[in-house]
Each structure stands twice: as C-alpha cells, then as structure tokens.
Scaffold this motif. Sequence first.
Motif, short mmCIF file in Angstrom:
data_model
loop_
_atom_site.label_atom_id
_atom_site.label_comp_id
_atom_site.label_asym_id
_atom_site.label_seq_id
_atom_site.Cartn_x
_atom_site.Cartn_y
_atom_site.Cartn_z
N UNK A 196 0.84 -1.21 0.00
CA UNK A 196 0.00 0.00 0.00
C UNK A 196 0.87 1.26 0.00
N UNK A 197 1.92 1.21 0.81
CA UNK A 197 2.83 2.35 0.90
C UNK A 197 3.52 2.57 -0.44
N UNK A 198 3.98 1.47 -1.03
CA UNK A 198 4.66 1.57 -2.33
C UNK A 198 3.73 2.19 -3.38
N UNK A 199 2.48 1.79 -3.33
CA UNK A 199 1.50 2.30 -4.29
C UNK A 199 1.28 3.80 -4.08
N UNK A 200 1.08 4.18 -2.83
CA UNK A 200 0.81 5.58 -2.51
C UNK A 200 1.98 6.46 -2.92
N UNK A 201 3.19 5.95 -2.77
CA UNK A 201 4.38 6.76 -3.05
C UNK A 201 4.96 6.48 -4.43
N UNK A 202 4.22 5.75 -5.25
CA UNK A 202 4.72 5.44 -6.59
C UNK A 202 6.08 4.79 -6.59
N UNK A 203 6.28 3.86 -5.72
CA UNK A 203 7.58 3.19 -5.66
C UNK A 203 7.56 1.93 -6.53
N UNK A 204 8.70 1.59 -7.12
CA UNK A 204 8.71 0.53 -8.13
C UNK A 204 8.68 -0.89 -7.60
N UNK A 205 9.17 -1.09 -6.35
CA UNK A 205 9.32 -2.49 -5.90
C UNK A 205 9.13 -2.63 -4.40
N UNK A 206 8.77 -3.86 -4.03
CA UNK A 206 8.79 -4.27 -2.62
C UNK A 206 9.70 -5.49 -2.55
#
Length: 373
Positions: A196-206
């Motif tokens: 969810x955090x990655x999505x909100x911050x437009x991050x490429x990977x987990x």
Amino acid sequence: MAKHRVAYLPGDGIGADVLEAARLVLDTLGFDAEYVHGDVGWQFWCEEGNPLPDRTIEMMRTTDCCLFGAITSKPRDEAAKELAPELRDRGFVYFSPIVRLRQVFDLHTNMRPCKAFKGNPLNYRDDIDIVVFRENTEGLYSGVELHPVPREVMRFLADYQPKASRFINENPDDLAITLRVYTRKACRSIVTQAFEFAKKQNRPSVTVVEKPNVLRETGGLLVGEARDVGKGYPGIELWETNIDAMCMWLVKNPQIYSVLCAGNMFGDIISDLSAQLVGGLGFASSANIGDDYALFEPTHGSAPKYTGMNKVNPMAAILSAKLMLEYLGEAEMAQVLKNAVARVIREARVRTYDMGGSASTTQMAEEVAKYCR
Ligand code: IPM
Ligand code: MG
C-alpha cells in the motif's frame, strides 16, 4: 482543550534530551497538543520491578498516540543484579518495555524510513531512499522462550517433528528454545502495508527479506503471503531476497532498493543496516503503527554515556515527530518540518559531533525550529 493528546515517554539515557529537542520543533510549528508524561525504563525496573508500570499503559490508553525516547535493555541476569534489594528473589523478570508496548497495543507495523538527505557527510551514497516495513509483534521476538526445556516438551515436539528427537536426551538446563511464531494474519498485514505504501508513493518495488530455504515454515508463510498480496499490485515488482544476501546487496547496491519488508528479527537487522547507509542511528526515525494506536520513536538506544550531556543528534527524534504529525493528519506541518531538516543538513552550519561538528542537541533543534516558524 488541545487538539491532540500525546503520551510523552522519554525513558532512559538520552531519551529526555532528544524528546525535548523534538518538542521544541513541534512547539515552534504550532502543533497543538497536550503532553502527558509516562514512567518507563530502567529506574522503574530497579525501584518497582517493572520497567513499564501499569499506570503508564492506562495513561497511554487515554491518548491519541505516544512519543517515545529510548530504553536501556540488559540481559536477564544483569538486570536482576540491579533490582532494589527488597525486590530480589521475588520473581521479577526484566523485559524490554518497547517490545512489550508493541505487543500490548498491537502495533503490528514498524515503518522505518532511511533516506539520504543531501549534504549529509555521513551518507554512504546520496541516492538512497529505503523504507523498511518490519513486522513488530511476532517472530523470534514473540517472547515464547524456554530455559531449561523440560524433557516432556522435547518429547512432545519429537512426536510432531522427528528432527526434535536428537535433543531428547539433553540435560534440560543445557537446552534453550526461542520460538519463531508467525501468524498468517500478521504476515499478510505487513506485506499489505508495504505494498500500500509503495502504491501511494509510486515506488517501483517491494523486497521481501526472509530465509525460506532454511526457515521453511515461517519464512515460507511470509513469502507466500507476499506473493499472494503482490498479485493485487501489478505495477509494483516483488523481489524476494534472503536475509544474508540482502545484507550484502545493501552494502553493494543500496540505491536499487525502495521498500523492504521483513519479519521482526530480520527487520530489526536490516533497519540498522539501512540506517547506517544514510548517516547512522542519529537519523533513523520510526513509526510503530496499529489499528487504533501508534508510537513514534527514534530507532537508536539510550546511549547511557551521553546521558544529560545535550550532545547527541536529535534528528531521529525530530523525524519521528514528523511521522507522528503525518499519522495525526497534520500533513502540512510534517512537510514544513521535513523541509527544515533537509535545509539544516544541506546548509551545514549547525552539526552535532556525529556529523563532525560541535553543536549541542538543543542547538541542532533550534536550527530546525528556525525554519519552522
Ligand atoms: C529496535 C531495537 C529494539 C528491538 C530493542 C531495544 C528491543 O533494537 O527498536 O530496533 O529489537 O526491537
Ligand atoms: Mg533494532
């Protein structure tokens, strides 16, 4: 009445100094809060046999969230020696108050941002921007431990898992067990928070950090949940890395990582490693978040040798206050605070000893506060 009610737990050592620094910045921002002081730490262990008195937990229940300083933790036997003489041999056993608080308030998610601020001479590289999501209540830190291990426990285990039979004839006192307990619920929750955090911050990977090739059951459960949850986030890549290799990659190529997600112990380890890449624990903030409560604390310990010296870097506590502001919906103040920290580091006029300067904790806080007016 103040808008927010915050439990204020300085704890041990430098905890008081760094929380005061954070307060100075929060006050300057105009953050409208009532702070309620709570007893926690070594003093209360020595005097009461309980480093986290019940009155503190009750008080916390009346607040929106908690600002926490630092805690001195010592191994069991060392702790027992420092107990007040009249409390000895009465069955008091030392426990880590912060680990207990995470469990009591079910603060299942520990978020630890490790971002390199431009101009920090301590950066390993300037392009690191990692956020660690650490499961915070289970795993090897569940507190399910035995020593001695009664023979019947080993026999019982061997019935279910033949590999346990090689320990059956050990002297109970020569055996110690710490259980690594994972629930599907907590595994799913931590990976969901990370995605969810990655999505909100437009991050490429987990990147999920485990060791499922050896820790097949617990590691397998967490990685399995990560794969399943990951399907719901098609734009975000899921990387799976073993903890040992992760330590190597974090030294070799830290800039390629974005969101890291791990169980309690591996999360503990990679969060210190990641913190060191961006200036050390003096910059490492953290948010312990549950469904209805949260606690914000610098990742560093109580650094007893600097107690009361007004010397250590307060950035970790100040950045933890920023995470608190975000949690409480004060996004604008959080942004001003972040910009102020970035500016102080970039301008390099005021620096604590760890950064090669001679400024005090208070001076560093005042410099941040200057840009929060
Ligand atoms: C941390 C600390 C704690 C932990 C200690 C003080 C019990 O290392 O917050 O990372 O292991 O969780
Ligand atoms: Mg740690």
